[in-house]
Design an enzyme around this catalytic site. Structure first.
Site, mmCIF file in Angstrom:
data_model
loop_
_atom_site.group_PDB
_atom_site.id
_atom_site.type_symbol
_atom_site.label_atom_id
_atom_site.label_comp_id
_atom_site.label_asym_id
_atom_site.label_seq_id
_atom_site.Cartn_x
_atom_site.Cartn_y
_atom_site.Cartn_z
ATOM 1 N N HIS A 26 0.788 -1.125 0.039
ATOM 2 C CA HIS A 26 -0.005 0.106 -0.045
ATOM 3 C C HIS A 26 0.770 1.119 0.230
ATOM 4 O O HIS A 26 0.677 1.988 -0.726
ATOM 5 C CB HIS A 26 -1.325 0.023 0.783
ATOM 6 C CG HIS A 26 -1.734 1.533 1.266
ATOM 7 N ND1 HIS A 26 -2.494 2.184 0.697
ATOM 8 C CD2 HIS A 26 -1.237 2.271 2.297
ATOM 9 C CE1 HIS A 26 -2.788 3.496 1.257
ATOM 10 N NE2 HIS A 26 -2.094 3.549 2.852
ATOM 11 N N ASP A 59 8.538 21.890 -25.767
ATOM 12 C CA ASP A 59 7.650 20.313 -25.134
ATOM 13 C C ASP A 59 8.738 20.324 -23.985
ATOM 14 O O ASP A 59 10.153 21.208 -23.593
ATOM 15 C CB ASP A 59 8.134 19.134 -26.250
ATOM 16 C CG ASP A 59 7.233 17.981 -26.473
ATOM 17 O OD1 ASP A 59 7.528 17.464 -25.134
ATOM 18 O OD2 ASP A 59 6.600 17.293 -26.630
ATOM 19 N N TRP A 98 7.286 -0.579 4.325
ATOM 20 C CA TRP A 98 7.539 0.172 3.380
ATOM 21 C C TRP A 98 9.172 0.474 4.005
ATOM 22 O O TRP A 98 9.849 0.875 2.654
ATOM 23 C CB TRP A 98 6.723 1.166 1.927
ATOM 24 C CG TRP A 98 7.223 3.151 2.845
ATOM 25 C CD1 TRP A 98 6.652 3.771 4.424
ATOM 26 C CD2 TRP A 98 7.831 4.243 2.812
ATOM 27 N NE1 TRP A 98 7.439 4.656 4.494
ATOM 28 C CE2 TRP A 98 8.300 4.521 3.956
ATOM 29 C CE3 TRP A 98 8.518 4.624 1.663
ATOM 30 C CZ2 TRP A 98 8.307 6.429 3.392
ATOM 31 C CZ3 TRP A 98 9.044 5.706 1.341
ATOM 32 C CH2 TRP A 98 8.833 6.709 2.515
ATOM 33 N N SER A 123 13.384 6.122 -13.017
ATOM 34 C CA SER A 123 12.535 6.990 -13.632
ATOM 35 C C SER A 123 12.256 8.204 -13.403
ATOM 36 O O SER A 123 12.207 9.251 -14.400
ATOM 37 C CB SER A 123 10.733 5.738 -13.583
ATOM 38 O OG SER A 123 10.371 6.899 -13.276
ATOM 39 N N SER A 124 12.303 7.637 -11.347
ATOM 40 C CA SER A 124 12.555 9.594 -10.730
ATOM 41 C C SER A 124 13.749 10.565 -11.530
ATOM 42 O O SER A 124 13.932 11.855 -12.004
ATOM 43 C CB SER A 124 12.564 9.603 -9.576
ATOM 44 O OG SER A 124 10.999 8.714 -9.377
ATOM 45 N N HIS A 160 13.075 11.969 4.439
ATOM 46 C CA HIS A 160 12.403 13.174 4.825
ATOM 47 C C HIS A 160 12.580 13.660 3.726
ATOM 48 O O HIS A 160 11.446 14.183 3.273
ATOM 49 C CB HIS A 160 13.098 13.300 5.864
ATOM 50 C CG HIS A 160 12.944 14.716 6.966
ATOM 51 N ND1 HIS A 160 11.235 14.051 7.168
ATOM 52 C CD2 HIS A 160 12.084 15.774 5.982
ATOM 53 C CE1 HIS A 160 10.639 14.806 7.707
ATOM 54 N NE2 HIS A 160 11.321 16.179 6.743
ATOM 55 N N GLU A 166 12.273 12.848 0.499
ATOM 56 C CA GLU A 166 10.902 12.399 -0.202
ATOM 57 C C GLU A 166 9.362 13.343 0.585
ATOM 58 O O GLU A 166 8.551 13.445 -0.526
ATOM 59 C CB GLU A 166 10.928 11.010 0.147
ATOM 60 C CG GLU A 166 9.998 10.187 -0.377
ATOM 61 C CD GLU A 166 9.503 10.386 -2.149
ATOM 62 O OE1 GLU A 166 10.701 10.431 -2.389
ATOM 63 O OE2 GLU A 166 8.846 9.836 -2.682
ATOM 64 N N TYR A 187 8.844 16.158 1.226
ATOM 65 C CA TYR A 187 8.761 17.407 0.533
ATOM 66 C C TYR A 187 8.900 16.856 -1.184
ATOM 67 O O TYR A 187 8.364 17.700 -1.961
ATOM 68 C CB TYR A 187 10.229 18.574 0.814
ATOM 69 C CG TYR A 187 10.092 18.490 2.388
ATOM 70 C CD1 TYR A 187 9.039 19.402 2.790
ATOM 71 C CD2 TYR A 187 10.961 17.763 3.552
ATOM 72 C CE1 TYR A 187 8.360 19.172 3.928
ATOM 73 C CE2 TYR A 187 10.119 18.310 4.868
ATOM 74 C CZ TYR A 187 9.485 19.277 4.843
ATOM 75 O OH TYR A 187 9.168 18.878 6.552
ATOM 76 N N SER A 196 -0.826 27.283 -5.070
ATOM 77 C CA SER A 196 -0.093 28.599 -5.035
ATOM 78 C C SER A 196 -0.245 28.448 -6.524
ATOM 79 O O SER A 196 -0.936 29.875 -6.855
ATOM 80 C CB SER A 196 1.294 28.233 -5.374
ATOM 81 O OG SER A 196 1.866 28.572 -3.870
ATOM 82 N N HIS A 252 15.169 12.410 13.070
ATOM 83 C CA HIS A 252 13.994 12.447 13.713
ATOM 84 C C HIS A 252 13.060 11.467 13.159
ATOM 85 O O HIS A 252 11.787 10.941 14.149
ATOM 86 C CB HIS A 252 13.065 13.963 13.115
ATOM 87 C CG HIS A 252 12.159 14.556 12.094
ATOM 88 N ND1 HIS A 252 12.308 15.464 11.760
ATOM 89 C CD2 HIS A 252 11.840 13.809 11.069
ATOM 90 C CE1 HIS A 252 11.889 14.588 9.925
ATOM 91 N NE2 HIS A 252 11.026 13.870 9.929
ATOM 92 N N HIS A 253 12.577 10.496 13.120
ATOM 93 C CA HIS A 253 12.309 9.591 12.531
ATOM 94 C C HIS A 253 12.814 8.203 13.402
ATOM 95 O O HIS A 253 12.534 6.778 13.119
ATOM 96 C CB HIS A 253 12.448 8.909 10.966
ATOM 97 C CG HIS A 253 11.722 9.495 9.739
ATOM 98 N ND1 HIS A 253 10.768 10.011 9.603
ATOM 99 C CD2 HIS A 253 11.871 11.107 9.776
ATOM 100 C CE1 HIS A 253 9.956 10.860 9.301
ATOM 101 N NE2 HIS A 253 11.378 11.646 8.383
ATOM 102 N N THR A 306 7.431 26.787 6.343
ATOM 103 C CA THR A 306 5.746 25.786 6.003
ATOM 104 C C THR A 306 5.109 27.115 6.071
ATOM 105 O O THR A 306 3.854 27.738 5.547
ATOM 106 C CB THR A 306 6.119 24.913 6.867
ATOM 107 O OG1 THR A 306 6.755 24.120 6.790
ATOM 108 C CG2 THR A 306 4.772 23.751 5.938
ATOM 109 N N LYS A 366 4.469 30.041 3.675
ATOM 110 C CA LYS A 366 4.003 29.672 2.564
ATOM 111 C C LYS A 366 2.409 29.717 3.381
ATOM 112 O O LYS A 366 1.382 30.493 2.694
ATOM 113 C CB LYS A 366 3.831 28.437 2.275
ATOM 114 C CG LYS A 366 5.846 27.890 1.637
ATOM 115 C CD LYS A 366 5.483 27.213 1.059
ATOM 116 C CE LYS A 366 5.002 26.513 0.162
ATOM 117 N NZ LYS A 366 5.717 27.424 -0.965
ATOM 118 N N ARG A 386 0.968 0.799 15.442
ATOM 119 C CA ARG A 386 0.976 0.280 13.728
ATOM 120 C C ARG A 386 1.076 -1.052 13.914
ATOM 121 O O ARG A 386 1.680 -1.349 14.190
ATOM 122 C CB ARG A 386 1.298 1.551 13.571
ATOM 123 C CG ARG A 386 2.947 2.142 13.174
ATOM 124 C CD ARG A 386 3.511 2.751 12.410
ATOM 125 N NE ARG A 386 3.417 2.564 11.395
ATOM 126 C CZ ARG A 386 4.165 3.847 10.213
ATOM 127 N NH1 ARG A 386 4.957 4.654 11.460
ATOM 128 N NH2 ARG A 386 4.342 2.990 9.038
#
Lengths: 531, 283
Positions: free
Chosen positions: A79, A108, A144, A171-172, A255, A257, A259, A270, A304-305, A330, A333, A452
């Site tokens: 998932h 293009d 994951w 790909s990314s 981390h 990722e 953002y 925006s 922090h993870h 943040t 924004k 979890r």
């Protein structure tokens, strides 16, 4: 020049594209590729959503009813991987493919063939992930994050996941190089960087984050692979390695990722909020600096993870404060978006509704993130449903709401027809209500201590879990309404004008709706720049 | 190429990307099967690799033809420069993950295993040192010193950087003979480097008992130098293609990004080697 004929032949003449499926397989057109990304992402969204519903069905009641614990773990892993890499990221890459050339006045993407390959790697990579469910031992059941030592012990489903991640990363990276080059090199004359639409800015910086962080993930899973099969000991204490090393490398990718997903979402918001406030974006320059600041800081907060892995106290303190610092840009924004609406002449079409939903719920997710950044609190809440609630407010109410805002905002430009506004609003309200029903209660579950990634739970958690499961099924089913709305808008309806939204600004609103197959073959002269 | 300022080359539909995807599918599945002792995997991997080679040949042939036809104007050239730069940056980050692992194992996890509670109760006999294969590794092995083959290899790669730059200057001055000689020398030095690297690995396995399975030291040593060697191989193959092209008369003093891109790549593997020499072999 003698070459002129050859150039004309290869490049400028418009033969009709190949017909049927070959058009989509061989296309070098950014609009075709953007559409493929968006469809693919929506299909993966449904696949990943179905997996989430398996999880929620199992958690409807305590005890084991629907699936085995092992399969439950596989669903948890797939998932997440499918939603992050197969649904959310491709959705925003789809937007970028469609809209960046239109927004900057380019004919293009910079590398049209490579663009095609970036897309066509995705079905292969996602195929590997889905295939891994059917091999002996099943898919990876590690979550994951693929933490060792568990991921070292898994069966060949883990290897498929590792190679799937390698390909998704390729790909990314190719996509990111394409986007960054397009933005840096192909803007219309007169469009300086500081006059660029905010969506392009967010993608410019996201592309940088992708190029910097995806190879690190590739390194991490490569070490996993060699630890699994070739006897290296990166993550094995007996050889002088450390399982925690994997967590460091993984989160150094992980981390940023967050953002990578959030920044393009900010970009869409925006664009949408100014259009429906009929005012230019407030504080354009500070928005740009805030994005850049978020991107830079995101590389320095990863641990922090990992507060409960035993990192030293000074490390915990540093990572706590560094994490809190992210709240400042943040906050810039969020306040800018609010200030954009201040005294604007607001109207509340579906894109605006989703943007407002984003604004409220993403901010909430940001605040629960601040709560989790406090080491002392996180030690209690780590691995509980509070964390699940937090990041679903960021990922679903942040990224997915923003993707819907963007989809409704640009859909008339893509299809040439207005979507059904009434159904769009129904879709929004159903999504908003069921989303909160699913995830808001999970805060309480987490605070009460429900862990979890466990298919069973203590009896006192039953009511909240039932509410959450009902919400999840409602949320899942309401997304089919979106499919219907899009299909309906493709078939016909009210013709969209070139401008579509009276308050919308930018070059994309100077081409007809639907946008012709080739646009801006001669760069337009850009005179905008109200910022 | 006066048209280039306002005109950007967009290629026609191409079937090469889907070949690439099929190749990746076969190679990924083949490798997974092979690693899990299913023999058909090898063949699938080989087949995928063959498709990949076909794709690379076809795709690059397209690109080279377009370039020689003059389809790529100044703007496309700038795009190539940005893209190659960012690609090399992504490669740097890939190596950074492995250098990071080396740092972590050497500075944090090995000392940690010897100190504190783990040192006292789990591994009382283990003392922290580098190189280390960890507390669970009981065999003798020796370190790969810096001043034998690695130092020679450093000299070779540095020299190859010089010959490549010489070739580049010759290209700009349109001295095709020097260009070809410089490129050929660079390739020669690259292949000698690779041969010596193979020699070094053979020594490591037979004389030093230093293997991929030799704990943290073996893991970091072989993955770092191995990935570097792989990149040198790639770079050398790319240089061969460039040499073949210069022999056919491709590239002009003004228009030769193909050459420059490969040169950038070669310098990048050079710099990575210097880091390896200092951090893996020397210190």
């Amino acid at each position: 020049m003698a070459h002129d004929h050859a150039i004309g032949h290869d490049d400028h003449e418009h033969h009709a594209p190949p017909s049927g499926i070959m058009r989509w397989i061989t296309t070098t057109n950014h609009k075709d590729i953007g559409s493929m990304y968006l469809w693919f992402s929506f299909i993966m969204f449904l696949v990943g959503g179905a997996m989430a519903l398996v999880i929620r069905a199992e958690l409807f009641q305590p005890g084991l009813q629907v699936v085995s614990p092992d399969f439950f773990n596989q669903m948890i892993t797939l998932h997440a991987l499918i939603m992050v890499f197969g649904a959310i990221m491709p959705a925003f890459v789809g937007f970028s493919n469609w809209m960046i050339p239109l927004q900057i006045g380019a004919s293009d993407m910079a590398f049209a063939r490579m663009n095609n390959w970036s897309f066509w790697i995705l079905p292969v990579a996602s195929g590997l992930l889905v295939l891994s469910m059917f091999v002996p031992g099943g898919a990876a059941g590690t979550g994951w994050t693929l933490y060792p030592p568990l991921s070292i012990q898994m069966g060949m489903g883990m290897d498929l996941a590792i190679f799937g991640i390698h390909l998704l990363g390729m790909s990314s990276i190719m996509g990111a190089i394409n986007i960054i080059t397009t933005i840096l090199n192909m803007r219309a004359p007169g469009m300086t960087l500081m006059k660029m639409p905010m969506f392009c800015w967010t993608w410019l910086i996201t592309a940088f984050l992708l190029i910097a962080s995806m190879p690190v993930l590739a390194g991490a899973v490569t070490m996993l692979l060699t630890d699994r099969h070739f006897g290296t000991t990166f993550f094995n204490a007996a050889g002088g390695g450390d399982p925690v090393l994997f967590q460091h490398i993984f989160w150094f990718f992980g981390h940023p990722e967050v953002y990578i997903i959030a920044l393009p979402a900010f970009g869409v918001i925006s664009q949408v909020i100014p259009a429906f406030s009929r005012k230019p974006l407030f504080g354009y320059a500070s928005m740009v600096y805030a994005i850049a600041a978020i991107a830079v800081i995101s590389f320095f907060v990863w641990a922090h993870h990992m507060y409960i892995t035993g990192i030293p106290l000074t490390g915990q303190l540093y990572f706590m404060y560094a994490t809190m610092v992210i709240a400042i840009p943040t906050g810039v924004k969020v306040f800018n978006w609010v200030a954009t609406m201040w005294k604007g002449s607001l109207s509340f079409e579906t894109p605006m509704l989703f943007s407002l939903g984003f604004l409220f719920l993403f901010t909430l997710g940001g605040f629960s993130g601040l709560v989790l950044s406090i080491t002392a609190v996180d030690i209690l809440l780590q691995e509980t449903y509070y964390v699940i609630a937090h990041f679903h407010y960021v990922m679903v109410a942040g990224a997915v709401f923003s993707a819907y805002a963007g989809a409704y905002y640009w859909l008339p430009k893509w299809t040439g027809y207005m979507y059904d506004e009434f159904l769009g609003k129904v879709h929004f309200w159903l999504t908003l209500i069921f989303f909160n029903m699913t995830f808001f209660v999970q805060h309480f579950l987490g605070l009460a201590g429900m862990p979890r990634r466990v298919p069973d739970y203590a009896l006192q958690f039953t009511e909240f879990n039932m509410i959450s499961t009902i919400g999840a099924f409602g949320l899942g089913i309401s997304q089919l309404l979106f499919l219907y709305i899009v299909l309906k808008a493709r078939k016909g309806g009210v013709k969209a004008t070139t401008q579509v939204w009276d308050g919308a600004e930018g070059l994309e609103w100077t081409v007809p709706s639907p946008a012709p197959y080739h646009t801006f073959e001669t760069p337009p002269v850009f005179e905008g720049g109200k910022h | 190429m006066s048209q280039s300022a306002s005109h950007y080359f967009v290629p026609q539909p191409s079937h090469w990307p889907i070949f690439g995807s099929i190749a990746l599918l076969l190679m990924a599945n083949g490798t997974v099967l092979w690693m899990n002792q299913i023999p058909s995997g090898k063949w699938m991997l080989a087949g995928g690799f063959f498709v990949l080679l076909t794709m690379l040949f076809g795709w690059f042939a397209n690109v080279i033809r377009e370039s020689e036809e003059g389809a790529y104007g100044k703007n496309v050239d700038i795009s190539f420069r940005w893209a190659m730069g960012w690609f090399i940056f992504s490669e740097i980050m890939f190596f950074a993950a492995f250098f990071g692992a080396l740092f972590y194992i050497r500075v944090l996890s090995v000392p940690d295993l010897a100190e504190g509670l783990s040192g006292e109760f789990l591994y009382p006999d283990f003392t922290s040192a580098w190189p280390s294969a960890g507390p669970g590794f009981k065999e003798e092995f020796s370190k790969m010193g810096a001043w034998g083959l690695p130092a020679i290899n450093t000299a070779l790669l540095l020299a190859s950087g010089v010959t490549l730059t010489w070739a580049h200057h010759a290209l700009i001055k349109n001295n095709r003979l020097h260009l070809n000689i410089g490129l050929a020398l660079t390739i020669l030095l690259g292949f000698i480097f690779l041969l010596l690297q193979v020699e070094e690995y053979a020594h490591a396995y037979t004389d030093y008992n230093l293997k991929l399975t030799t704990g943290g030291y073996g893991s970091t040593f072989f993955l770092l130098t191995g990935f570097h060697g792989f990149h040198v191989t790639l770079g050398a193959v790319m240089l061969c293609v460039i040499l073949a092209r210069t022999l056919k008369g491709h590239f002009t003093p003004e228009h030769h990004f193909g050459f420059e891109g490969v040169a950038w790549y070669w310098h990048f593997v050079d710099v990575v080697w210097l880091l390896l020499f200092v951090l893996v072999y020397w210190l």
